[in-house]
Design a protein around this motif. Structure first.
Motif, PDB file in Angstrom:
ATOM      1  N   LEU A 164       0.832  -1.204   0.000  1.00  0.00           N
ATOM      2  CA  LEU A 164       0.000   0.000   0.000  1.00  0.00           C
ATOM      3  C   LEU A 164       0.868   1.256   0.000  1.00  0.00           C
ATOM      4  O   LEU A 164       0.572   2.231  -0.713  1.00  0.00           O
ATOM      5  CB  LEU A 164      -0.924  -0.010   1.218  1.00  0.00           C
ATOM      6  CG  LEU A 164      -1.809   1.215   1.418  1.00  0.00           C
ATOM      7  CD1 LEU A 164      -2.706   1.457   0.210  1.00  0.00           C
ATOM      8  CD2 LEU A 164      -2.646   1.077   2.693  1.00  0.00           C
ATOM      9  N   ALA A 165       1.927   1.261   0.792  1.00  0.00           N
ATOM     10  CA  ALA A 165       2.830   2.412   0.818  1.00  0.00           C
ATOM     11  C   ALA A 165       3.450   2.648  -0.551  1.00  0.00           C
ATOM     12  O   ALA A 165       3.558   3.794  -1.009  1.00  0.00           O
ATOM     13  CB  ALA A 165       3.915   2.200   1.871  1.00  0.00           C
ATOM     14  N   ALA A 166       3.845   1.561  -1.227  1.00  0.00           N
ATOM     15  CA  ALA A 166       4.432   1.698  -2.560  1.00  0.00           C
ATOM     16  C   ALA A 166       3.398   2.209  -3.557  1.00  0.00           C
ATOM     17  O   ALA A 166       3.698   3.059  -4.408  1.00  0.00           O
ATOM     18  CB  ALA A 166       4.998   0.358  -3.018  1.00  0.00           C
ATOM     19  N   ALA A 167       2.154   1.704  -3.470  1.00  0.00           N
ATOM     20  CA  ALA A 167       1.098   2.150  -4.381  1.00  0.00           C
ATOM     21  C   ALA A 167       0.749   3.615  -4.140  1.00  0.00           C
ATOM     22  O   ALA A 167       0.502   4.374  -5.092  1.00  0.00           O
ATOM     23  CB  ALA A 167      -0.139   1.279  -4.211  1.00  0.00           C
ATOM     24  N   TYR A 168       0.740   4.026  -2.881  1.00  0.00           N
ATOM     25  CA  TYR A 168       0.416   5.426  -2.579  1.00  0.00           C
ATOM     26  C   TYR A 168       1.472   6.361  -3.154  1.00  0.00           C
ATOM     27  O   TYR A 168       1.139   7.455  -3.635  1.00  0.00           O
ATOM     28  CB  TYR A 168       0.297   5.622  -1.075  1.00  0.00           C
ATOM     29  CG  TYR A 168      -0.172   7.009  -0.700  1.00  0.00           C
ATOM     30  CD1 TYR A 168      -1.521   7.347  -0.757  1.00  0.00           C
ATOM     31  CD2 TYR A 168       0.738   8.000  -0.338  1.00  0.00           C
ATOM     32  CE1 TYR A 168      -1.950   8.629  -0.449  1.00  0.00           C
ATOM     33  CE2 TYR A 168       0.323   9.283  -0.027  1.00  0.00           C
ATOM     34  CZ  TYR A 168      -1.030   9.595  -0.089  1.00  0.00           C
ATOM     35  OH  TYR A 168      -1.452  10.868   0.207  1.00  0.00           O
ATOM     36  N   GLU A 169       2.716   5.948  -3.110  1.00  0.00           N
ATOM     37  CA  GLU A 169       3.777   6.768  -3.681  1.00  0.00           C
ATOM     38  C   GLU A 169       3.606   6.924  -5.193  1.00  0.00           C
ATOM     39  O   GLU A 169       4.020   7.939  -5.766  1.00  0.00           O
ATOM     40  CB  GLU A 169       5.136   6.152  -3.369  1.00  0.00           C
ATOM     41  CG  GLU A 169       5.518   6.196  -1.892  1.00  0.00           C
ATOM     42  CD  GLU A 169       5.766   7.606  -1.400  1.00  0.00           C
ATOM     43  OE1 GLU A 169       6.855   8.139  -1.656  1.00  0.00           O
ATOM     44  OE2 GLU A 169       4.853   8.192  -0.771  1.00  0.00           O
ATOM     45  N   GLN A 170       2.972   5.951  -5.840  1.00  0.00           N
ATOM     46  CA  GLN A 170       2.739   6.031  -7.285  1.00  0.00           C
ATOM     47  C   GLN A 170       1.552   6.926  -7.630  1.00  0.00           C
ATOM     48  O   GLN A 170       1.469   7.444  -8.745  1.00  0.00           O
ATOM     49  CB  GLN A 170       2.501   4.630  -7.846  1.00  0.00           C
ATOM     50  CG  GLN A 170       3.694   3.703  -7.700  1.00  0.00           C
ATOM     51  CD  GLN A 170       3.382   2.294  -8.170  1.00  0.00           C
ATOM     52  OE1 GLN A 170       2.597   2.095  -9.105  1.00  0.00           O
ATOM     53  NE2 GLN A 170       3.968   1.303  -7.516  1.00  0.00           N
ATOM     54  N   GLY A 171       0.609   7.089  -6.693  1.00  0.00           N
ATOM     55  CA  GLY A 171      -0.527   7.961  -6.926  1.00  0.00           C
ATOM     56  C   GLY A 171      -1.861   7.235  -6.965  1.00  0.00           C
ATOM     57  O   GLY A 171      -1.923   6.000  -6.873  1.00  0.00           O
ATOM     58  N   PRO A 172      -2.969   7.986  -7.111  1.00  0.00           N
ATOM     59  CA  PRO A 172      -4.314   7.400  -7.089  1.00  0.00           C
ATOM     60  C   PRO A 172      -4.536   6.316  -8.138  1.00  0.00           C
ATOM     61  O   PRO A 172      -5.314   5.383  -7.899  1.00  0.00           O
ATOM     62  CB  PRO A 172      -5.233   8.607  -7.329  1.00  0.00           C
ATOM     63  CG  PRO A 172      -4.421   9.789  -6.892  1.00  0.00           C
ATOM     64  CD  PRO A 172      -3.008   9.453  -7.221  1.00  0.00           C
ATOM     65  N   ASP A 173      -3.883   6.411  -9.269  1.00  0.00           N
ATOM     66  CA  ASP A 173      -4.072   5.381 -10.292  1.00  0.00           C
ATOM     67  C   ASP A 173      -3.589   4.023  -9.819  1.00  0.00           C
ATOM     68  O   ASP A 173      -4.006   2.993 -10.367  1.00  0.00           O
ATOM     69  CB  ASP A 173      -3.326   5.760 -11.571  1.00  0.00           C
ATOM     70  CG  ASP A 173      -3.976   6.937 -12.297  1.00  0.00           C
ATOM     71  OD1 ASP A 173      -5.160   7.217 -12.003  1.00  0.00           O
ATOM     72  OD2 ASP A 173      -3.302   7.571 -13.131  1.00  0.00           O
TER      73      ASP A 173
ATOM     74  N   THR B 295     -10.818  -3.655  -4.293  1.00  0.00           N
ATOM     75  CA  THR B 295      -9.478  -3.610  -3.720  1.00  0.00           C
ATOM     76  C   THR B 295      -8.441  -3.874  -4.811  1.00  0.00           C
ATOM     77  O   THR B 295      -8.574  -4.850  -5.557  1.00  0.00           O
ATOM     78  CB  THR B 295      -9.326  -4.657  -2.609  1.00  0.00           C
ATOM     79  OG1 THR B 295     -10.355  -4.461  -1.635  1.00  0.00           O
ATOM     80  CG2 THR B 295      -7.968  -4.546  -1.937  1.00  0.00           C
ATOM     81  N   PRO B 296      -7.414  -3.046  -4.948  1.00  0.00           N
ATOM     82  CA  PRO B 296      -6.411  -3.253  -6.010  1.00  0.00           C
ATOM     83  C   PRO B 296      -5.767  -4.631  -5.958  1.00  0.00           C
ATOM     84  O   PRO B 296      -5.438  -5.144  -4.882  1.00  0.00           O
ATOM     85  CB  PRO B 296      -5.390  -2.144  -5.740  1.00  0.00           C
ATOM     86  CG  PRO B 296      -6.194  -1.061  -5.075  1.00  0.00           C
ATOM     87  CD  PRO B 296      -7.177  -1.786  -4.208  1.00  0.00           C
ATOM     88  N   VAL B 297      -5.590  -5.219  -7.118  1.00  0.00           N
ATOM     89  CA  VAL B 297      -5.032  -6.561  -7.235  1.00  0.00           C
ATOM     90  C   VAL B 297      -3.611  -6.625  -6.662  1.00  0.00           C
ATOM     91  O   VAL B 297      -3.234  -7.602  -6.002  1.00  0.00           O
ATOM     92  CB  VAL B 297      -5.051  -7.006  -8.707  1.00  0.00           C
ATOM     93  CG1 VAL B 297      -4.176  -8.233  -8.925  1.00  0.00           C
ATOM     94  CG2 VAL B 297      -6.480  -7.281  -9.159  1.00  0.00           C
ATOM     95  N   ALA B 298      -2.819  -5.597  -6.890  1.00  0.00           N
ATOM     96  CA  ALA B 298      -1.427  -5.609  -6.422  1.00  0.00           C
ATOM     97  C   ALA B 298      -1.345  -5.728  -4.901  1.00  0.00           C
ATOM     98  O   ALA B 298      -0.438  -6.379  -4.372  1.00  0.00           O
ATOM     99  CB  ALA B 298      -0.705  -4.351  -6.890  1.00  0.00           C
TER     100      ALA B 298
END
Length: 290
Positions: free
Chosen positions: A108-117, A206-209
């Motif tokens: 989740l922390a890594a995804a948040y750093e990438q942005g809302p997409d 919920t995002p697959v990643a």
């Protein structure tokens, strides 16, 4: 060949638990909170001891709720609008191994750093990076068995039958997904629905990643350290508990062997001393008269 020990986790316990999905929670929330705090999320506490972590844009929130109203210890929600309903929600109950929650918060922390997409990415039916099939792929690689859909439920089960992942087909109530266990995804371990060692739920979007990070951690063959006294009694008969032994000393080097041999040799005897007379020597005492 026995599973290897996972070097990512500090050894804190007296036994290793195998398979790892039968390990109990560590009872410490810090390892799962740290990935979010490391990227600048805000941490607050209430008077009861619950912890709340908010993303800087307030669009993702985590609650660590040891004093909550139910057994949902970890609750994570994400929002398109900070004042609107959640776009997705995930819950880990109070017995879930902390490492599995940490895997989720790290992703989740890594995804948040990438942005809302990234942290709001909805699963898709196409075979791309957002395909729900990617969630079960780590499990299949470790021998989990894919069953036929029954009663609108698609299930995959661990080889020993003591863990599983369920995916509910059809339309679901969005609010019920966020407040009950009637969610799209449910991951669990235990012997039956009424005797679960732990469970986790995730809503439809919920995002697959994020989910894949959890299934990768759950299916990892590496062992998890635990204190045997904290292992649930009904798990001890199902899990393999291997005592954690102290590390063996390193093998001696040739130099070590030479030094040891030298230390065992007898010391050389000193040369005998020869008395010598000198001008300072005392004269001999007279002998007795005959």
């Amino acid at each position: 060949m026995s599973p290897e020990i996972d070097p990512r986790y500090d050894i804190d316990g007296d036994v290793y638990v195998s398979p790892r999905y039968l390990a109990a929670t560590t009872g410490i929330g810090d390892p799962a909170l740290q990935p979010l705090l490391a990227v600048g999320w805000d941490l607050q506490h209430d008077d009861l001891g619950n912890a709340y972590v908010n993303a800087p844009d307030r669009r993702v929130r985590l609650g660590y709720l040891p004093e909550g109203e139910d057994d949902g210890l970890w609750r994570i929600n994400a929002y398109k609008d900070p004042f609107g309903p959640p776009a997705w929600g995930v819950c880990f109950n109070d017995r879930t191994p902390t490492e599995f929650v940490q895997a989720f918060t790290t992703a989740l922390a890594a995804a948040y750093e990438q942005g809302p997409d990234a942290y709001l990415a909805r699963p898709t039916s196409s075979s791309d990076d957002h395909s729900p099939f990617l969630v079960v792929t780590p499990l299949l690689k470790q021998g989990w068995e894919l069953g036929r859909p029954r009663g609108g439920v698609f299930a995959i089960t661990a080889p020993d039958g003591l863990a599983g992942l369920e995916f509910i087909l059809g339309d679901l109530d969005p609010e019920a997904e966020l407040t009950t266990r009637d969610a799209r995804w449910q991951l669990w371990a235990g012997t039956s629905i009424d005797r679960r060692a732990w469970y986790a739920t995730a809503s439809t979007d919920t995002p697959v990643a994020l989910l894949t990070a959890v299934t990768q951690c759950v299916s990892d063959p590496a062992l998890l350290p635990r204190w045997q006294q904290d292992t649930y009694s009904y798990i001890k008969g199902m899990a393999q508990l291997t005592p954690i032994l102290p590390a063996e000393p390193p093998a001696p080097t040739p130099l070590d062997v030479q030094r040891a041999a030298a230390s065992r040799r007898p010391a050389a005897l000193p040369a005998p001393s020869v008395p010598r007379w000198s001008t300072t020597s005392r004269p001999a005492l007279p002998g007795p008269r005959r």
